[in-house]
Design an enzyme around this catalytic site. Structure first.
Site, PDB file in Angstrom:
ATOM      1  N   CYS A 390       0.838  -1.207   0.000  1.00 17.33           N
ATOM      2  CA  CYS A 390       0.000   0.000   0.000  1.00 17.33           C
ATOM      3  C   CYS A 390       0.873   1.257   0.000  1.00 17.33           C
ATOM      4  CB  CYS A 390      -1.002  -0.033   1.141  1.00 17.33           C
ATOM      5  SG  CYS A 390      -2.384   1.059   0.812  1.00 17.33           S
ATOM      6  N   HIS A 516      -3.654  -4.854   0.379  1.00 21.28           N
ATOM      7  CA  HIS A 516      -3.146  -5.391   1.648  1.00 21.28           C
ATOM      8  C   HIS A 516      -3.212  -6.915   1.617  1.00 21.28           C
ATOM      9  CE1 HIS A 516      -2.934  -1.687   4.139  1.00 21.28           C
ATOM     10  NE2 HIS A 516      -3.759  -1.250   3.220  1.00 21.28           N
ATOM     11  N   GLU A 518      -1.652  -9.012   3.224  1.00 23.64           N
ATOM     12  CA  GLU A 518      -1.480  -9.632   4.548  1.00 23.64           C
ATOM     13  C   GLU A 518      -2.816 -10.082   5.157  1.00 23.64           C
ATOM     14  OE1 GLU A 518      -1.138  -6.458   3.814  1.00 23.64           O
ATOM     15  OE2 GLU A 518      -1.643  -5.097   5.460  1.00 23.64           O
TER      16      GLU A 518
END
Ligand code: GLN
Length: 545
Positions: A390, A516, A518
């Site tokens: 990001c 994102h 993750e």
């Protein structure tokens, strides 16, 4: 599963915490969910948070830890990340209920006149709204079991309406369909390391005062609890001795469900709720825990961010890196680097010379920005494997524009009002947006990957989707310039308008995403970008050895 003798009887498990905060209620809730998932049940996890913010989106990660983003774009508490990772389910905006959210809808209803003539009160109006949230989530997700964790510690003023609502749930759905699990701390004190049960007893008394008798006690402890301690807790707290579950501090959090299983918690919950018993399938979980505990290789990854002094601020990134180690049979040592510290005149080499890979974390605002750019320049020039997330992508583009395209003074409009080259600028749809809550580009968005790129190779597909949380993007006026100088735009939104991923093919592993990744990584399904970074880092490690 889920159709018990023809009638669907949804079950509810409520997890409360006692004695102190931060004793791992989130992991306990997530692990309990894993036990049920191992038995084939559909589980809908939920977090009830007593704070007055409507969601976690406006909170500072220093104070509250990471803001976890769901597929449908809710900005939530980091515990939802634990639930998703342990249970391998997707949470929704309904999985998170805060005091602020509850009051907002009660007050909106009052203004509409829904309660016309009535006096609006905590009981029943606020508690009804909480119960509605619990019942709606179960229905929406067609869950066999809803597991709801109540934030805070029993005894807090703020959590009282939530505790009252879960007390009332026995009447709402039938006492046989409700189970109360209380997570407490059993400390050791004194020179002889005596195990103390009194805090647990008091916390259960507190819970009883408000009408809730726990069915199961999960006792967090650093030392094994002898039988007589379990019996004492059982006697004083009025729970059967097999429902006093020892929860020892373990090497990896992913081991917790296996301990619970060994302690018989899975079977206990199934029998207490009258669920159909079945053999848990444990192979997948056993094998990933085995790899996490005894890996053959290791590597070191630096994460540069601006909130690194709070271990929870980048929770999902830390976990995704650990997951990325699993297919590579590797233990990951993470070095957290505060981005400010890279701005104090010390060369990046001092921080990065002995790491095998670099992640530049998401973030907002100008603090630490130049430190991030410096770290990326080092990784790009030295061939250090790099993943930008990001803000990490935005900084990678600025670094490349400044140092490779020679567009000196390149910057993001978030950092500088009118930079010489605004290579990162506000998303057009963000112009005129004034409110800060839930107004970013949020949640899951599709992305097209260009065939033959590193991104394509890692994902093994050209159509992907990832979760987002941003207001700024790569300025398309500079795309050609970046491409001319060797940056590849490997992922774009399906309408080609928005840059989603960039990479540098002349570098061993340099990739960045506007999303994102993750948030989507699970221990049993590590995210390809993280697994790819670790693979490259291990190669780097071997080359340096
Ligand atoms: N601050 C940047 C933006 O709003 C990046 C956000 C992030 O890293 N999540 O676009």
């Amino acid at each position: 599963m889920g159709n018990f003798g023809g009638t669907r009887l949804r079950k509810y498990i409520f997890v409360t915490g006692g004695v102190v905060s931060s004793i791992g209620k989130g992991i306990a809730t997530a692990s309990l969910g894993r036990l049920l998932r191992n038995r084939g049940y559909t589980v809908a996890p939920m977090k009830l948070d007593p704070y007055i913010n409507v969601d976690a989106g406006t909170m500072n990660p220093y104070q509250h830890g990471e803001v976890f983003v769901t597929e449908d774009g809710a900005e939530t508490d980091l515990d939802l990340g634990h639930y998703e990772r342990f249970m391998d389910v997707n949470c929704t905006s309904g999985s998170s209920l805060t005091t602020g959210k509850v009051y907002l809808s009660v007050i909106q209803a009052e203004r509409r006149g829904d309660y016309l003539g009535g006096t609006v009160q905590v009981i029943p109006h606020v508690t009804n709204e909480i119960k509605r949230g619990l019942l709606d989530l179960g229905k929406e997700q067609e869950a066999d079991v809803v597991i709801a964790e109540i934030g805070g510690t029993v005894g807090d003023i703020e959590s009282l309406p939530f505790l009252e609502a879960i007390r009332q749930m026995r009447k709402e759905v039938g006492p046989e369909n409700v189970l109360y699990v209380h997570v407490t701390l059993v400390p050791t004190v004194g020179p002889w390391g005596e195990i103390k049960t009194k805090p647990t007893q008091h916390s259960v008394i507190n819970l009883r005062e408000i009408g809730i008798s726990p069915d199961v006690l999960i006792c967090r402890t650093d030392q094994p609890m002898p039988d007589d301690v379990k019996e004492k807790i059982s006697l004083f707290c009025d729970v059967p001795v097999n429902a006093v579950v020892e929860s020892l501090t373990v090497d990896t959090i992913y081991e917790v469900p296996l301990w619970y299983e060994k302690a018989g918690l899975g079977d206990l919950v199934v029998s207490r709720l009258g669920l159909e018993p079945s053999n848990p399938s444990l192979e997948e979980w056993n094998s990933l825990v085995e790899t996490l505990k005894n890996p053959k290789q290791s590597c070191r990854i630096a994460v540069v961010g601006k909130y690194t002094s709070n271990g929870d601020a980048y929770k999902s990134i830390g976990e995704a890196l650990i997951h990325g180690g699993i297919p590579n049979d590797a233990r990951i040592e993470i070095t957290w680097i505060e981005s400010d510290s890279l701005e104090l005149g010390r060369p990046p080499k001092e921080f990065l010379a002995d790491v095998d890979g670099l992640v530049v974390a998401p973030g907002f605002g100008e603090r630490g920005i130049e430190g991030k750019i410096r770290a990326i320049q080092y990784a790009r020039e030295k061939g250090l494997p790099f993943l930008g997330i990001c803000l990490g992508l935005q900084m990678a583009v600025i670094e490349f524009a400044r140092n490779v395209c020679h567009l000196e003074g390149s910057n993001s409009e978030e950092i500088e009002k009118q930079p010489a080259y605004p290579v990162i600028h506000l998303l057009p749809e963000q112009k005129g947006v004034k409110d800060k809550g839930a107004t970013m580009r949020l949640g899951s968005w599709p992305c097209r990957l260009n065939a033959g790129t590193l991104a394509h190779q890692l994902y093994g597909d050209t159509r992907i989707s990832e979760r987002h949380r941003h207001r700024y993007e790569v300025n398309n006026d500079f795309r050609d310039k970046l491409i001319e100088h060797g940056m590849v735009i490997s992922g774009v939104s399906p309408d080609y308008r928005l840059v989603e991923m960039v990479e540098i093919p002349s570098h061993p592993f340099f990739i960045a995403t506007q999303a994102h990744p993750e948030f989507k990584s699970r221990p049993n399904r590590p995210h390809p970008l993280f697994a790819g970074l670790i693979e490259a880092a291990i190669k780097q490690h071997a080359a340096l050895a």
